[in-house]
Enzyme design. Sequence first.
Site, PDB file in Angstrom:
ATOM      1  N   SER A 189       8.335 -11.715 -12.061  1.00 14.79           N
ATOM      2  CA  SER A 189       9.706 -12.211 -12.063  1.00 14.79           C
ATOM      3  C   SER A 189      10.050 -12.953 -10.787  1.00 14.79           C
ATOM      4  O   SER A 189      11.065 -13.633 -10.722  1.00 14.79           O
ATOM      5  CB  SER A 189      10.672 -11.042 -12.220  1.00 14.79           C
ATOM      6  OG  SER A 189      10.624 -10.214 -11.079  1.00 14.79           O
ATOM      7  N   GLY A 190       9.230 -12.800  -9.758  1.00 13.39           N
ATOM      8  CA  GLY A 190       9.591 -13.296  -8.444  1.00 13.39           C
ATOM      9  C   GLY A 190      10.208 -12.217  -7.588  1.00 13.39           C
ATOM     10  O   GLY A 190      10.437 -12.410  -6.402  1.00 13.39           O
ATOM     11  N   GLY A 191      10.488 -11.055  -8.196  1.00 20.07           N
ATOM     12  CA  GLY A 191      11.078  -9.947  -7.473  1.00 20.07           C
ATOM     13  C   GLY A 191      10.034  -9.046  -6.842  1.00 20.07           C
ATOM     14  O   GLY A 191       8.828  -9.178  -7.083  1.00 20.07           O
ATOM     15  N   VAL A 192      10.504  -8.090  -6.059  1.00 18.72           N
ATOM     16  CA  VAL A 192       9.615  -7.208  -5.311  1.00 18.72           C
ATOM     17  C   VAL A 192       8.855  -6.262  -6.233  1.00 18.72           C
ATOM     18  O   VAL A 192       7.648  -6.046  -6.065  1.00 18.72           O
ATOM     19  CB  VAL A 192      10.413  -6.402  -4.268  1.00 18.72           C
ATOM     20  CG1 VAL A 192       9.513  -5.403  -3.546  1.00 18.72           C
ATOM     21  CG2 VAL A 192      11.077  -7.331  -3.260  1.00 18.72           C
ATOM     22  N   ASP A 193       9.538  -5.683  -7.222  1.00 18.10           N
ATOM     23  CA  ASP A 193       8.918  -4.644  -8.046  1.00 18.10           C
ATOM     24  C   ASP A 193       7.691  -5.159  -8.794  1.00 18.10           C
ATOM     25  O   ASP A 193       6.617  -4.552  -8.751  1.00 18.10           O
ATOM     26  CB  ASP A 193       9.933  -4.082  -9.050  1.00 18.10           C
ATOM     27  CG  ASP A 193      11.179  -3.555  -8.378  1.00 18.10           C
ATOM     28  OD1 ASP A 193      11.117  -3.270  -7.165  1.00 18.10           O
ATOM     29  OD2 ASP A 193      12.215  -3.429  -9.053  1.00 18.10           O
ATOM     30  N   SER A 194       7.857  -6.271  -9.514  1.00 18.33           N
ATOM     31  CA  SER A 194       6.729  -6.794 -10.279  1.00 18.33           C
ATOM     32  C   SER A 194       5.622  -7.285  -9.358  1.00 18.33           C
ATOM     33  O   SER A 194       4.435  -7.174  -9.683  1.00 18.33           O
ATOM     34  CB  SER A 194       7.190  -7.918 -11.211  1.00 18.33           C
ATOM     35  OG  SER A 194       7.758  -8.990 -10.483  1.00 18.33           O
ATOM     36  N   ALA A 195       5.986  -7.815  -8.189  1.00 26.56           N
ATOM     37  CA  ALA A 195       4.976  -8.297  -7.247  1.00 26.56           C
ATOM     38  C   ALA A 195       4.122  -7.154  -6.719  1.00 26.56           C
ATOM     39  O   ALA A 195       2.890  -7.240  -6.674  1.00 26.56           O
ATOM     40  CB  ALA A 195       5.654  -9.033  -6.088  1.00 26.56           C
ATOM     41  N   HIS A 207      28.899  17.686   0.041  1.00 28.34           N
ATOM     42  CA  HIS A 207      27.742  16.880  -0.362  1.00 28.34           C
ATOM     43  C   HIS A 207      26.975  16.388   0.865  1.00 28.34           C
ATOM     44  O   HIS A 207      27.395  15.434   1.525  1.00 28.34           O
ATOM     45  CB  HIS A 207      28.195  15.678  -1.201  1.00 28.34           C
ATOM     46  CG  HIS A 207      28.612  16.036  -2.582  1.00 28.34           C
ATOM     47  ND1 HIS A 207      27.737  16.060  -3.642  1.00 28.34           N
ATOM     48  CD2 HIS A 207      29.822  16.417  -3.074  1.00 28.34           C
ATOM     49  CE1 HIS A 207      28.388  16.421  -4.738  1.00 28.34           C
ATOM     50  NE2 HIS A 207      29.651  16.650  -4.419  1.00 28.34           N
ATOM     51  N   CYS A 266      27.641  21.765  -4.069  1.00 29.05           N
ATOM     52  CA  CYS A 266      28.903  21.621  -4.792  1.00 29.05           C
ATOM     53  C   CYS A 266      28.873  22.444  -6.083  1.00 29.05           C
ATOM     54  O   CYS A 266      28.902  23.665  -6.026  1.00 29.05           O
ATOM     55  CB  CYS A 266      29.206  20.143  -5.053  1.00 29.05           C
ATOM     56  SG  CYS A 266      30.942  19.838  -5.469  1.00 29.05           S
ATOM     57  N   GLU A 321      24.133  14.872   0.809  1.00 30.38           N
ATOM     58  CA  GLU A 321      23.302  13.721   0.470  1.00 30.38           C
ATOM     59  C   GLU A 321      23.982  12.382   0.712  1.00 30.38           C
ATOM     60  O   GLU A 321      23.310  11.347   0.773  1.00 30.38           O
ATOM     61  CB  GLU A 321      22.832  13.813  -0.990  1.00 30.38           C
ATOM     62  CG  GLU A 321      23.911  13.627  -2.052  1.00 30.38           C
ATOM     63  CD  GLU A 321      24.633  14.907  -2.425  1.00 30.38           C
ATOM     64  OE1 GLU A 321      25.082  15.007  -3.570  1.00 30.38           O
ATOM     65  OE2 GLU A 321      24.762  15.808  -1.564  1.00 30.38           O
TER      66      GLU A 321
END
Length: 540
Positions: free
Chosen positions: A250-256, A196, A106, A198
Amino acid sequence: MTAPSTSSASSVVPSGADTSPHVAAIHEKILIVDFGSQVTQLIARRVREEGVYSEIVPFQKAEAAFAEMKPKAVILSGGPASVLDDNAPSAPMTILEAGVPVLGICYGEQTLAKQLGGTVEGGHHREFGRAQIEITDDCALFDGIWQKGGKYDVWMSHGDRVTKLPAGFRAVAQAPGSPISVIADDTRKFYAMQFHPEVVHTPDGAKLLSNFVRKVAGLTGDWTMRAFREEAIEKIRAQVGTGKVICGLSGGVDSAVAAVLIHEAIGDQLTCVFVDHGLLRKDEGKSVVDLFRHHYNIPLVHVDVSETFLGALKGVTDPEQKRKTIGKLFIDVFEAEARRVGGADFLAQGTLYPDVIESVSFTGGPSVTIKSHHNVGGLPERMNMKLVEPLRELFKDEVRALGRELGLPDVFVGRHPFPGPGLAIRCPGEITEEKLEILRNADAVYIDQIRKAGLYDVIWQAFAVLLPVRSVGVMGDGRTYDYVVGLRAVTSTDGMTADFYPFEMSFLGATATRIINEVKGVNRVVYDVTSKPPGTIEWE
């Protein structure tokens, strides 16, 4: 609630920031020069899906990044500017003269053409949305995908268009609003397109990008989570040495995933702190403690401060004030617990690649804040700790893949995103323990229904919202005046845009019946059919 997210990791602790080499340093790389498109991240994700590391840099820093990264190829993104404007953004000529393959998308096509001697005209033939292009000649991008003479659907979003080719280029596709839709210089391996590739609205877009990565640039794809795991572990060991690390769960995926990866690298030098603020989903605190303390044997400090948080939120109804109150209080509690642990040299955060690049301004001016992000902010400075951010080069889908590589159970790795402020922003209006209990139970029934229907992994995110209104109902022979629960479910590839999930009416009916029968205090259930945009995924 997530300790492990920051909008700009490098700006948090200038004196103690992680300066060790990127894990990606030894891999094949593609540099993406960003001219301000809203979907540039999608380019990077598509390239990574091909097993090739990609990195986004603003056009202002492209020359320095190119010299440092030494990429095998370069992609020029779209953007909102016009190449006809004074001081229009451009690609550094050092990149265009370096002998590496270049793909323009583009705005990237327009600046490539103009900088190399072509002509761009503006204004009169705008194309936005779905369009159809006709292939007028073969080229490497189309190999095995599009045939000469064929017509194919693409997604356009442009006002300007190329009207005269630079020397060495040929036109290989056309569209009603842009007679020169795709251009190719096979000698220099320069290709560019007005549409585009993507976005999902260009059905063959991912294949076109794959051809550029594999066939034009000749890259083999050495970016895997197995390789990343091994290299990240060595990097963590080199950075931390014999020091101690604390990580907010946090209980979330990232921190785990960050915690398990760091623990694999340095063992009991890591201590995790899980702050239960009373705003979690049903049984979430117990599942986090069981997973980390009992399954992985990771040292874990579990702090229940739900009464403190609910007290601070009493009377607060504004969603921004909720977020700020929760964020500030979390920092205070986490800081106190971290000092109680004692002796920590590093703070681990689950910062992801989008957290790093979202903070970039392409105009030099301020960006509009839609919602405040809940993170640990100035914690490292206040506590004189350095940052360990092992996931800062990864997208969310890569984090999930890494989690599976590390052996985290699918039921945990595949969990839907959960906001930092927790149920506080799924309960519009003032928060009370009674409302939270109703919301937890309604949400648990809803998610159970989705899992039983085999739809959990199909849906990007699903949750219940307790609306700040009551409605009249009839249950048995009596009148009720109870709360209304809203159900939300969306499909998405990245969370940047989303469509509501088209449940069968029978599913919605059965779910509403279960919630009303099983959750005391609810007598009406509604389903949210708003997409993003115009709405956001969360209600607050």
